[in-house]
Enzyme design. Structure first.
Site, PDB file in Angstrom:
ATOM      1  N   HIS A   1       0.826  -1.220   0.000  1.00 15.28           N
ATOM      2  CA  HIS A   1       0.000   0.000   0.000  1.00 15.28           C
ATOM      3  C   HIS A   1       0.852   1.259   0.000  1.00 15.28           C
ATOM      4  O   HIS A   1       0.382   2.351   0.336  1.00 15.28           O
ATOM      5  CB  HIS A   1      -0.960  -0.007   1.201  1.00 15.28           C
ATOM      6  CG  HIS A   1      -1.967  -1.106   1.115  1.00 15.28           C
ATOM      7  ND1 HIS A   1      -2.638  -1.588   2.214  1.00 15.28           N
ATOM      8  CD2 HIS A   1      -2.416  -1.834   0.075  1.00 15.28           C
ATOM      9  CE1 HIS A   1      -3.451  -2.561   1.844  1.00 15.28           C
ATOM     10  NE2 HIS A   1      -3.331  -2.741   0.549  1.00 15.28           N
TER      11      HIS A   1
ATOM     12  N   CYS B   1       5.058   9.316  -8.965  1.00 15.42           N
ATOM     13  CA  CYS B   1       4.459   9.913 -10.159  1.00 15.42           C
ATOM     14  C   CYS B   1       3.423   8.945 -10.718  1.00 15.42           C
ATOM     15  O   CYS B   1       3.725   7.760 -10.907  1.00 15.42           O
ATOM     16  CB  CYS B   1       5.532  10.175 -11.213  1.00 15.42           C
ATOM     17  SG  CYS B   1       4.843  10.610 -12.822  1.00 15.42           S
TER      18      CYS B   1
ATOM     19  N   CYS C   1       6.244  15.666 -11.706  1.00 12.75           N
ATOM     20  CA  CYS C   1       7.398  14.763 -11.710  1.00 12.75           C
ATOM     21  C   CYS C   1       8.594  15.412 -12.390  1.00 12.75           C
ATOM     22  O   CYS C   1       8.485  15.870 -13.536  1.00 12.75           O
ATOM     23  CB  CYS C   1       7.015  13.479 -12.435  1.00 12.75           C
ATOM     24  SG  CYS C   1       8.374  12.328 -12.657  1.00 12.75           S
TER      25      CYS C   1
ATOM     26  N   CYS D   1       9.127  13.273 -15.813  1.00 15.30           N
ATOM     27  CA  CYS D   1       8.193  13.233 -16.963  1.00 15.30           C
ATOM     28  C   CYS D   1       7.096  14.280 -16.868  1.00 15.30           C
ATOM     29  O   CYS D   1       6.193  14.272 -17.713  1.00 15.30           O
ATOM     30  CB  CYS D   1       7.585  11.834 -17.051  1.00 15.30           C
ATOM     31  SG  CYS D   1       6.266  11.568 -15.844  1.00 15.30           S
TER      32      CYS D   1
ATOM     33  N   GLY E   1      -1.301  -9.005  12.702  1.00 15.65           N
ATOM     34  CA  GLY E   1      -1.916  -7.686  12.813  1.00 15.65           C
ATOM     35  C   GLY E   1      -2.680  -7.223  11.603  1.00 15.65           C
ATOM     36  O   GLY E   1      -2.705  -6.038  11.287  1.00 15.65           O
ATOM     37  N   THR E   2      -3.309  -8.168  10.902  1.00 12.04           N
ATOM     38  CA  THR E   2      -4.188  -7.757   9.805  1.00 12.04           C
ATOM     39  C   THR E   2      -5.559  -8.407   9.951  1.00 12.04           C
ATOM     40  O   THR E   2      -5.659  -9.568  10.339  1.00 12.04           O
ATOM     41  CB  THR E   2      -3.605  -8.070   8.413  1.00 12.04           C
ATOM     42  OG1 THR E   2      -4.526  -7.602   7.420  1.00 12.04           O
ATOM     43  CG2 THR E   2      -3.341  -9.554   8.207  1.00 12.04           C
TER      44      THR E   2
HETATM   45  N1  APR Z   1      -0.817  -6.769  17.790  1.00 11.04           N
HETATM   46  C1  APR Z   1      -1.266  -7.538  16.758  1.00 11.04           C
HETATM   47  N2  APR Z   1      -2.456  -7.318  16.112  1.00 11.04           N
HETATM   48  C2  APR Z   1      -3.212  -6.300  16.567  1.00 11.04           C
HETATM   49  C3  APR Z   1      -2.823  -5.475  17.665  1.00 11.04           C
HETATM   50  C4  APR Z   1      -1.556  -5.753  18.281  1.00 11.04           C
HETATM   51  N3  APR Z   1      -1.104  -5.044  19.302  1.00 11.04           N
HETATM   52  N4  APR Z   1      -3.813  -4.569  17.882  1.00 11.04           N
HETATM   53  C5  APR Z   1      -4.787  -4.821  16.960  1.00 11.04           C
HETATM   54  N5  APR Z   1      -4.431  -5.858  16.178  1.00 11.04           N
HETATM   55  C6  APR Z   1      -5.182  -6.485  15.062  1.00 11.04           C
HETATM   56  C7  APR Z   1      -6.674  -6.241  15.076  1.00 11.04           C
HETATM   57  O1  APR Z   1      -7.325  -7.214  15.835  1.00 11.04           O
HETATM   58  C8  APR Z   1      -7.037  -6.387  13.598  1.00 11.04           C
HETATM   59  O2  APR Z   1      -7.300  -7.740  13.284  1.00 11.04           O
HETATM   60  O3  APR Z   1      -4.744  -5.908  13.879  1.00 11.04           O
HETATM   61  C9  APR Z   1      -5.774  -5.964  12.892  1.00 11.04           C
HETATM   62  C10 APR Z   1      -5.846  -4.606  12.216  1.00 11.04           C
HETATM   63  O4  APR Z   1      -6.789  -4.684  11.184  1.00 11.04           O
HETATM   64  P1  APR Z   1      -7.124  -3.382  10.303  1.00 11.04           P
HETATM   65  O5  APR Z   1      -7.253  -2.222  11.178  1.00 11.04           O
HETATM   66  O6  APR Z   1      -8.260  -3.761   9.424  1.00 11.04           O
HETATM   67  O7  APR Z   1      -5.789  -3.157   9.454  1.00 11.04           O
HETATM   68  P2  APR Z   1      -5.287  -3.864   8.125  1.00 11.04           P
HETATM   69  O8  APR Z   1      -5.672  -5.290   8.069  1.00 11.04           O
HETATM   70  O9  APR Z   1      -3.869  -3.542   7.977  1.00 11.04           O
HETATM   71  O10 APR Z   1      -6.123  -3.055   7.000  1.00 11.04           O
HETATM   72  C11 APR Z   1      -5.825  -3.275   5.664  1.00 11.04           C
HETATM   73  O11 APR Z   1      -7.132  -1.390   4.988  1.00 11.04           O
HETATM   74  O12 APR Z   1      -7.831   0.676   5.435  1.00 11.04           O
HETATM   75  C12 APR Z   1      -7.005  -0.027   4.639  1.00 11.04           C
HETATM   76  O13 APR Z   1      -5.056   0.702   3.546  1.00 11.04           O
HETATM   77  C13 APR Z   1      -5.552   0.366   4.802  1.00 11.04           C
HETATM   78  O14 APR Z   1      -3.617  -1.085   4.789  1.00 11.04           O
HETATM   79  C14 APR Z   1      -4.899  -0.906   5.319  1.00 11.04           C
HETATM   80  C15 APR Z   1      -5.857  -1.985   4.875  1.00 11.04           C
END
Ligand code: APR
Length: 255
Positions: free
Chosen positions: A127, A135, A156, A159, A196-197
Site C-alpha cells: 500500500h 508519479c 514529476c 516526466c 496484525g491484519t
Molecule cells: N498486535 C497484533 N495485532 C493487533 C494489535 C496488536 N497489538 N492490535 C490490533 N491488532 C489487530 C486487530 O485485531 C485487527 O485484526 O490488527 C488488525 C488490524 O486490522 P485493520 O485495522 O483492518 O488493518 P489492516 O488489516 O492492515 O487493513 C488493511 O485497509 O484501510 C485499509 O489501507 C488500509 O492497509 C490498510 C488496509
C-alpha cells in the site's frame, strides 16, 4: 497454552521451505499508530473513506493536495502518529527472523516505514510508503524532501506527470512493480506468518488463502479473531509486541 502454540508455530516455520510474512496495521499499534478497524480503529471512529478516493484525486489533484496540507479529518491524527512512530519489539523480531534466514520475504500493508526502520530488507510495501511520493505517469518514486510543494499538484521532475503521495488510495490500482514482487513471493511460499491484519482488504487478504489452497501452512498472530482465523493451522491470541519476540526465541532454541 500460548507457549505451546508459539513453539508449534516455530516448528512449522522451521519445517517450511519458504516463509513469507504478511503484516497489517495491528503490528504498529504498539508504536502508537491506531488500527483502521475493530476496537480503537480510525475507520471505526471516522467511517471508512470513500471507495473512489483515487478517482476523486484524478478529477481534482489540486483540491486533494489542499486537503492533505490542511490534514482534514482523520488525516491530521494519522499523519501525526506516522511522523512520530518508532519500531517496537515486533518489528525487530521480524527483522531478526529475516536475518536468521527463516523469513524469506515480508509483505506489509502498512505505510509507516517501520519494518525498514527496524532493519528488514526484503520488504514489499503493497500500500505504499507515507514518507515517499510517486508519479502517477512514470511510477517514479521520490523521498518527501525531493518534491517541492510550493505549487500544487507537484509535477514529476522526470516526466512532468502528476505526483501523489505513495500511499495507495481506495480505488487506486496497486503499482504493478510491487504487486509482481508480492505475487512472486506468495507463489514461492509454503508458509505465511500473518500478523496484525484483519485480512479484509484485497489483494493482500487473498495471499494467505492462496498459500493455504496450495497446501501451505497459515500462522496468525493478533488479539482478536479475523477473516483468516478459521483457515489457520495456528492462530495465537496476543499482541504482536509480546508474541513475536517469544516466537523468535523459540525458533532460535530449535535452530
Ligand atoms: N498486535 C497484533 N495485532 C493487533 C494489535 C496488536 N497489538 N492490535 C490490533 N491488532 C489487530 C486487530 O485485531 C485487527 O485484526 O490488527 C488488525 C488490524 O486490522 P485493520 O485495522 O483492518 O488493518 P489492516 O488489516 O492492515 O487493513 C488493511 O485497509 O484501510 C485499509 O489501507 C488500509 O492497509 C490498510 C488496509
Amino acid at each position: 497454552m500460548i507457549k505451546e502454540d508459539i513453539d508449534r508455530a516455530a516448528s512449522l516455520m522451521l519445517a517450511s521451505d519458504y516463509v513469507v510474512g504478511l503484516t497489517g496495521a495491528g503490528i504498529s499499534v504498539e508504536s502508537g499508530i491506531r488500527p483502521f478497524r475493530g476496537p480503537g480503529g480510525l475507520w471505526t471512529e471516522y467511517g471508512e473513506p470513500p471507495m473512489d478516493g483515487y478517482q476523486r484525486f484524478l478529477a481534482d489533484p489540486k483540491r486533494h493536495w489542499e486537503q492533505i496540507s490542511r490534514k482534514d479529518g482523520y488525516l491530521g491524527e494519522l499523519y501525526k502518529a506516522l511522523e512520530g512512530a518508532k519500531p517496537h519489539p515486533a518489528h525487530y523480531a521480524l527483522a531478526e527472523l529475516e536475518e536468521l534466514g527463516v523469513l524469506k520475504y515480508l509483505i506489509t500493508q502498512n505505510v509507516d516505514n517501520l519494518h525498514r526502520a527496524a532493519g528488514s530488507k526484503k520488504v514489499a510495501e503493497i500500500h505504499g510508503n507515507f514518507f515517499r511520493m510517486r508519479c502517477i505517469q512514470c511510477n517514479s518514486r521520490y523521498e518527501q524532501e525531493e518534491i517541492s510543494l510550493e505549487s500544487i499538484p507537484p509535477l514529476c521532475p522526470k516526466c512532468a506527470g502528476i505526483i501523489k503521495t505513495d500511499g495507495v488510495m481506495f480505488g487506486e490500482p496497486i503499482p504493478l512493480d510491487v504487486l509482481e514482487v508480492c505475487q512472486r513471493e506468495v507463489g514461492n511460499s509454503d508458509c505465511i506468518l500473518s500478523v496484525g491484519t484483519s485480512a479484509f482488504v484485497y489483494p493482500a487478504a487473498g495471499f494467505p488463502k492462496q498459500v493455504k489452497r496450495n497446501g501451505g501452512v497459515l500462522i496468525e498472530i493478533g488479539p482478536y479473531e479475523t477473516e483468516l482465523t478459521a483457515l489457520c493451522d495456528i492462530s495465537i491470541r496476543g499482541k504482536a509486541g509480546k508474541v513475536l519476540p517469544q516466537l523468535v526465541d523459540s525458533v532460535k532454541f530449535k535452530l
